[in-house]
Design a protein around this motif. Structure first.
Motif, PDB file in Angstrom:
ATOM      1  N   ASP A 119      97.059 -28.695 -91.285  1.00 42.27           N
ATOM      2  CA  ASP A 119      95.612 -28.765 -91.139  1.00 42.27           C
ATOM      3  C   ASP A 119      95.282 -29.295 -89.754  1.00 42.27           C
ATOM      4  O   ASP A 119      95.727 -30.372 -89.370  1.00 42.27           O
ATOM      5  CB  ASP A 119      95.003 -29.686 -92.200  1.00 42.27           C
ATOM      6  N   ILE A 171      91.848 -25.757 -82.695  1.00 36.77           N
ATOM      7  CA  ILE A 171      91.353 -26.094 -84.019  1.00 36.77           C
ATOM      8  C   ILE A 171      90.923 -27.549 -84.036  1.00 36.77           C
ATOM      9  O   ILE A 171      91.632 -28.418 -83.550  1.00 36.77           O
ATOM     10  CB  ILE A 171      92.453 -25.873 -85.088  1.00 36.77           C
ATOM     11  N   ASN A 224      93.184 -21.789 -89.366  1.00 36.91           N
ATOM     12  CA  ASN A 224      92.811 -21.918 -90.771  1.00 36.91           C
ATOM     13  C   ASN A 224      93.826 -22.711 -91.574  1.00 36.91           C
ATOM     14  O   ASN A 224      94.162 -22.364 -92.719  1.00 36.91           O
ATOM     15  CB  ASN A 224      92.619 -20.532 -91.400  1.00 36.91           C
TER      16      ASN A 224
END
Length: 373
Positions: A140, A47, A175
């Motif tokens: 995050d 990510i 996500n």
């Protein structure tokens, strides 16, 4: 995570029978039936870290409506004024929906229920007035599980599961969520556990500098937003521990939720324990039912250690789900003054049916700590 239940209702006993009851966090259940479903989890996702958000000013409380202006809502046999809500839900910005419960009657004496808690107060709303965000982990981007704030494989194994070290298949990110994966490989059942201090901080009195090196908080409200697995053999939990005293291996424990999956899909288990010399005492357990837990959707689970709530005039720990009270647990004064760190895990244990689902996953959206101003 040990359960020594006291004065639980017949509903609790029948529900626990369905999942094989509680067990020590350090010892697995006895003989385990062979598992027929084996699968390998997907590799950890890569990510790109999200940009740093612009800080949001702390909220300014808006005066609540007077009791005469507020409509009432029924909660069991008690009519409780509807609280005034302030602000929009945004858990890590400091602008969480806040509630003024000052006009609600307080629980001051025992009136039946488990450990003296009065079930007429089910659904009492959470109040976060006069507190501020002290810590928020949103996951995050890919979050380091080797520090300085979050650590994997700090606690000992329990249930059927051996917890993976950081970087292993027990953990993934997607996500803006942390995903704990329970799976089987040649070595047996494996999964993930994360905590907000390192092993040396938890057990050897290494220094903790909150929000710099590890995280602890005293007298705080804690909350995790999670999506539980819809699976058999689940042992998912959000819980708190105080760092060990190396002299007597003593610490405090608060279990906000232990969830046992399809074997007990409505059961919300919570407890407090005091540990010293490897033995627990002062154990209080609670149990409530919710159809929502097993619906496969997102829910918040909260633990209030601010000491504002009472049972028999003594401070009590309040357990919340989706911002509504589900139980209170009596506790000694040091539960409200000692620093705690948080843990989230997905273990597995054999339910009465003997069936365990592999793979299965627990998703975590955020974990927050709110501190009185």
């Amino acid at each position: 995570m040990t359960y020594h239940r006291a004065a639980l209702s017949s509903l609790l006993l029948s529900s626990l029978a369905a999942c094989g009851g509680g067990q020590s966090s350090g010892s697995p259940t006895g003989t385990v039936a062979p598992v027929t479903v084996v699968a390998t989890p997907s590799p950890t996702a890569t990510i790109t870290p999200a940009p740093t958000p612009t800080p949001t000013p702390e909220p300014t409380a808006v005066p609540a409506s007077s009791p005469a202006e507020a409509p009432t809502q029924s909660s069991g046999s008690l009519a409780l004024p509807s609280p005034a809500e302030i602000g929009a839900v945004s858990p890590c910005s400091g602008n969480y929906a806040q509630t003024d419960t000052s006009s609600l009657p307080e629980i001051t004496t025992k009136s039946g229920g488990v450990n003296g808690w009065d079930e007429r107060y089910v659904g009492r709303p959470l109040s976060l007035l006069n507190v501020k965000i002290d810590h928020c982990e949103r996951f995050d981007g890919t979050v380091s599980l080797t520090g300085p704030m979050l650590f994997a494989r700090g606690h000992s194994d329990f249930g059927m599961t051996k917890f993976d070290a950081a970087g292993s298949a027990g953990y993934s990110f997607a996500n803006g969520k942390l995903i704990l994966n329970a799976y089987k490989d040649a070595s047996g059942a494996r999964s993930g556990l994360v905590q907000s201090v390192s092993s040396t901080q938890a057990y050897q009195a290494a220094m903790i500098q909150p929000n710099q090196a590890g995280y602890t908080c005293a007298g705080c409200y804690w909350e995790a937003r999670m999506k539980m697995p819809t699976a058999w053999g689940t042992w998912a939990a959000f819980w708190l521990l105080s760092p060990d005293d190396p002299k007597n291996r003593g610490h405090l424990e608060v279990d906000g939720i232990e969830y046992y999956g399809l074997g007990n899909k409505r059961g919300h288990h919570h407890a407090v324990h005091r540990w010293a010399g490897g033995k627990s005492s002062g154990n209080y357990s609670g149990y409530s039912l919710s159809d929502a837990i097993g619906d496969g959707d997102w829910h918040t689970y909260g633990i209030d250690l601010r000491g504002n709530a009472k049972i028999d005039g003594k401070p009590a720990i309040v357990i919340y789900m989706d911002g509504k009270e589900v139980d209170r647990l009596v506790a000694d004064a040091d539960y409200f003054t000692s620093p705690f760190y948080y843990l989230v895990n997905l273990a597995t244990k054999t339910p009465k049916t003997g069936e365990i689902t592999y793979p299965q996953s627990l998703e975590v959206d955020y974990i927050t700590a709110w501190k009185p101003r």
